[in-house]
Design an enzyme around this catalytic site. Sequence first.
Site, PDB file in Angstrom:
ATOM      1  N   HIS A 265       0.870  -1.202   0.000  1.00  0.00           N
ATOM      2  CA  HIS A 265       0.000   0.000   0.000  1.00  0.00           C
ATOM      3  C   HIS A 265       0.899   1.242   0.000  1.00  0.00           C
ATOM      4  CE1 HIS A 265      -3.409   2.495   0.656  1.00  0.00           C
ATOM      5  NE2 HIS A 265      -3.683   2.257   1.926  1.00  0.00           N
ATOM      6  N   HIS A 306      -2.388  -2.348  -9.505  1.00  0.00           N
ATOM      7  CA  HIS A 306      -3.361  -1.676  -8.627  1.00  0.00           C
ATOM      8  C   HIS A 306      -4.632  -2.516  -8.576  1.00  0.00           C
ATOM      9  CE1 HIS A 306      -5.901   1.455  -6.897  1.00  0.00           C
ATOM     10  NE2 HIS A 306      -4.781   2.049  -6.546  1.00  0.00           N
ATOM     11  N   ASP A 364       2.776   5.447  -6.792  1.00  0.00           N
ATOM     12  CA  ASP A 364       4.049   5.361  -6.048  1.00  0.00           C
ATOM     13  C   ASP A 364       5.275   5.240  -6.932  1.00  0.00           C
ATOM     14  OD1 ASP A 364       2.043   3.471  -3.904  1.00  0.00           O
ATOM     15  OD2 ASP A 364       2.952   5.386  -3.377  1.00  0.00           O
TER      16      ASP A 364
HETATM   17  C1  SDX Z   1      -1.395   2.142  -3.324  1.00  0.00           C
HETATM   18  O1  SDX Z   1      -6.170   0.769  -3.122  1.00  0.00           O
HETATM   19  C2  SDX Z   1      -5.665   1.963  -3.392  1.00  0.00           C
HETATM   20  O2  SDX Z   1      -6.336   2.821  -3.898  1.00  0.00           O
HETATM   21  C3  SDX Z   1      -4.179   2.125  -2.999  1.00  0.00           C
HETATM   22  C4  SDX Z   1      -3.537   3.452  -3.418  1.00  0.00           C
HETATM   23  C5  SDX Z   1      -4.155   4.629  -2.686  1.00  0.00           C
HETATM   24  O3  SDX Z   1      -4.036   5.756  -3.201  1.00  0.00           O
HETATM   25  O4  SDX Z   1      -4.666   4.410  -1.546  1.00  0.00           O
HETATM   26  O5  SDX Z   1      -3.663   3.620  -4.818  1.00  0.00           O
HETATM   27  C6  SDX Z   1      -2.043   3.446  -3.058  1.00  0.00           C
HETATM   28  O6  SDX Z   1      -1.356   1.330  -2.440  1.00  0.00           O
HETATM   29  C7  SDX Z   1      -0.879   1.841  -4.712  1.00  0.00           C
HETATM   30  C8  SDX Z   1      -0.317   0.395  -4.836  1.00  0.00           C
HETATM   31  C9  SDX Z   1       1.106   0.404  -4.259  1.00  0.00           C
HETATM   32  N1  SDX Z   1       1.636  -0.971  -4.175  1.00  0.00           N
HETATM   33  C10 SDX Z   1       2.605  -1.410  -5.008  1.00  0.00           C
HETATM   34  O7  SDX Z   1       3.082  -0.753  -5.939  1.00  0.00           O
HETATM   35  C11 SDX Z   1       3.127  -2.799  -4.659  1.00  0.00           C
HETATM   36  C12 SDX Z   1       3.212  -3.660  -5.931  1.00  0.00           C
HETATM   37  N2  SDX Z   1       1.845  -3.919  -6.389  1.00  0.00           N
HETATM   38  C13 SDX Z   1       1.238  -5.201  -5.992  1.00  0.00           C
HETATM   39  O8  SDX Z   1       1.564  -5.583  -4.693  1.00  0.00           O
HETATM   40  C14 SDX Z   1      -0.226  -5.273  -6.391  1.00  0.00           C
HETATM   41  O9  SDX Z   1      -0.316  -4.818  -7.677  1.00  0.00           O
HETATM   42  C15 SDX Z   1      -1.279  -4.550  -5.559  1.00  0.00           C
HETATM   43  C16 SDX Z   1      -1.199  -4.917  -4.104  1.00  0.00           C
HETATM   44  C17 SDX Z   1      -1.142  -3.066  -5.692  1.00  0.00           C
HETATM   45  C18 SDX Z   1      -2.638  -4.957  -6.100  1.00  0.00           C
HETATM   46  O10 SDX Z   1      -2.795  -6.315  -5.814  1.00  0.00           O
HETATM   47  P1  SDX Z   1      -4.155  -7.098  -6.203  1.00  0.00           P
HETATM   48  O11 SDX Z   1      -5.205  -6.189  -6.664  1.00  0.00           O
HETATM   49  O12 SDX Z   1      -4.471  -8.018  -5.067  1.00  0.00           O
HETATM   50  O13 SDX Z   1      -3.754  -7.874  -7.473  1.00  0.00           O
HETATM   51  P2  SDX Z   1      -3.108  -9.298  -7.458  1.00  0.00           P
HETATM   52  O14 SDX Z   1      -2.018  -9.351  -6.423  1.00  0.00           O
HETATM   53  O15 SDX Z   1      -4.205 -10.290  -7.390  1.00  0.00           O
HETATM   54  O16 SDX Z   1      -2.386  -9.320  -8.895  1.00  0.00           O
HETATM   55  C19 SDX Z   1      -3.021  -9.889 -10.012  1.00  0.00           C
HETATM   56  C20 SDX Z   1      -1.872 -10.576 -10.753  1.00  0.00           C
HETATM   57  C21 SDX Z   1      -1.168 -11.647  -9.904  1.00  0.00           C
HETATM   58  O17 SDX Z   1      -0.619 -12.583 -10.815  1.00  0.00           O
HETATM   59  P3  SDX Z   1      -1.497 -13.942 -11.168  1.00  0.00           P
HETATM   60  O18 SDX Z   1      -1.830 -14.602  -9.846  1.00  0.00           O
HETATM   61  O19 SDX Z   1      -2.714 -13.455 -11.915  1.00  0.00           O
HETATM   62  O20 SDX Z   1      -0.570 -14.780 -12.031  1.00  0.00           O
HETATM   63  O21 SDX Z   1      -0.865  -9.614 -11.090  1.00  0.00           O
HETATM   64  C22 SDX Z   1       0.350  -9.962 -10.427  1.00  0.00           C
HETATM   65  C23 SDX Z   1      -0.016 -10.899  -9.288  1.00  0.00           C
HETATM   66  O22 SDX Z   1       1.080 -11.744  -8.971  1.00  0.00           O
HETATM   67  N3  SDX Z   1       0.929  -8.711  -9.928  1.00  0.00           N
HETATM   68  C24 SDX Z   1       2.214  -8.389  -9.992  1.00  0.00           C
HETATM   69  C25 SDX Z   1       2.305  -7.088  -9.470  1.00  0.00           C
HETATM   70  N4  SDX Z   1       1.094  -6.673  -9.073  1.00  0.00           N
HETATM   71  C26 SDX Z   1       0.243  -7.684  -9.360  1.00  0.00           C
HETATM   72  N5  SDX Z   1       3.292  -9.062 -10.440  1.00  0.00           N
HETATM   73  C27 SDX Z   1       4.477  -8.424 -10.370  1.00  0.00           C
HETATM   74  N6  SDX Z   1       4.653  -7.188  -9.876  1.00  0.00           N
HETATM   75  C28 SDX Z   1       3.588  -6.478  -9.420  1.00  0.00           C
HETATM   76  N7  SDX Z   1       3.757  -5.248  -8.937  1.00  0.00           N
END
Ligand code: SDX
Length: 424
Positions: A265, A306, A364
């Site tokens: 997050h 996201h 971010d």
């Molecule tokens: C913020 O919610 C908000 O609005 C948050 C925010 C705000 O203003 O409050 O926007 C701020 O928190 C932005 C996000 C910051 N976090 C990151 O940058 C960390 C990296 N991102 C991931 O951890 C992830 O993308 C999330 C946590 C942001 C979202 O996760 P989800 O929605 O649970 O999606 P998911 O993990 O189910 O991903 C779907 C697929 C998966 O692969 P499969 O199982 O389909 O094979 O995408 C992959 C994930 O493994 N994936 C990634 C990835 N993000 C998702 N793979 C590699 N790198 C990534 N960054």
Amino acid sequence: MADKKAQLIIEGAAPVELPILTGTVGPDVIDVRSLTSTGRFTFDPGFMSTASCESKITYIDGDQGILLHRGYPIEQLAEQSDYLETCYLLLNGELPNAEEKAKFVSTIKNHTMVHEQLKTFFNGFRRDAHPMAIMCGVVGALSAFYHDSLDINNPHHREVSAMRLISKMPTIAAMTYKYSMGQPMMYPRNDLDYAENFLHMMFNTPCEIKPISPVLAKAMDKIFILHADHEQNASTSTVRLAGSSGANPFACIAAGIAALWGPAHGGANEAVLNMLDEIGSVENIDKFIAKAKDKNDPFKLMGFGHRVYKNRDPRATVMKQTCDEVLSELGIHNDPQLQLAMRLEEIALTDPYFKERNLYPNVDFYSGIILKAIGIPTSMFTVIFALARTVGWISHWKEMLSGPYKIGRPRQLYTGYPKRDLNK
Ligand code: SDX
């Protein structure tokens, strides 16, 4: 709002009719509140398909990459408004007229100091404590100082608490930084604007008061706007859940700070810079892209992906533009980390793994590069996010308490032992 119906057919039971509610824009919702009459719950870990509340504050269209605050696009607010005006909008639903704005700004400016005894809380922390650990503690401790405004059922108390939090977060954030540096804490100044005052408290010392660059102050203010609110994200949902128990606003905001800290997050901005340092050079990008795609490797590309945006995060676009402006104003050309970040984005956005999963840079990805150029250390990045998001948290807290609400209390699918006898 509920002229459409959904019908749930459960084998061996009578069909269940569930109202479908329609908002102003965005997806309809199926109102499942009556489902308990069937003796069943919905099951939705991570709330992937769950609307937790009704709100009028912020709307996100993840497919189109749209972010609206009380209907105004984030791009327009970032370009034409300022943070305190955006705070007024989020809190009250409309932009302020000149008189309302002047009163609001004056109220904020005249409440930026914290109780002198609050300083003693810092001495309990090691100098190398993570600033977010200090923020959790010190903001929660504000409950101990403001007994005059803790009646959450009193609209005036809610308003006073909101003003106090928006006013004092920059002061506490800067105190956290000064404590880690072993420097004297700087008092706020009422003659400075909000972002200018924050940078003054961060970077000036009693020995030398330098004027704050208007370019850096404007960039800081824009970063505050871009982080102000974002619908029902994890930390805002935490604040709403804590508030639903009747906890005081300072405790609720401390809970939001704790939730924001996680690298999935708000902690991602700090993690992006650490990731760029770990990648080191363009030659290593392919290795880290492979790691991000490897299911057996916990590494994720920080600043990418996201829960809601399956298109570009509009804040990332504005952030990237601001990045270019700030670096060129500072005479920083070919910043190695920016070059690396841009190349990483380029490669990732052409890779099928990221394209198939709609993984784009989020708010971010570029913010840390600007914060670093402004002189803010990586460990303080999430503190900046918490400072800016306080208005979003407190706006949702106020919205929830201004109408009928119930304590948040989810249920579960129990898969543990059935009843068994201790004596057998
Ligand atoms: C913020 O919610 C908000 O609005 C948050 C925010 C705000 O203003 O409050 O926007 C701020 O928190 C932005 C996000 C910051 N976090 C990151 O940058 C960390 C990296 N991102 C991931 O951890 C992830 O993308 C999330 C946590 C942001 C979202 O996760 P989800 O929605 O649970 O999606 P998911 O993990 O189910 O991903 C779907 C697929 C998966 O692969 P499969 O199982 O389909 O094979 O995408 C992959 C994930 O493994 N994936 C990634 C990835 N993000 C998702 N793979 C590699 N790198 C990534 N960054």
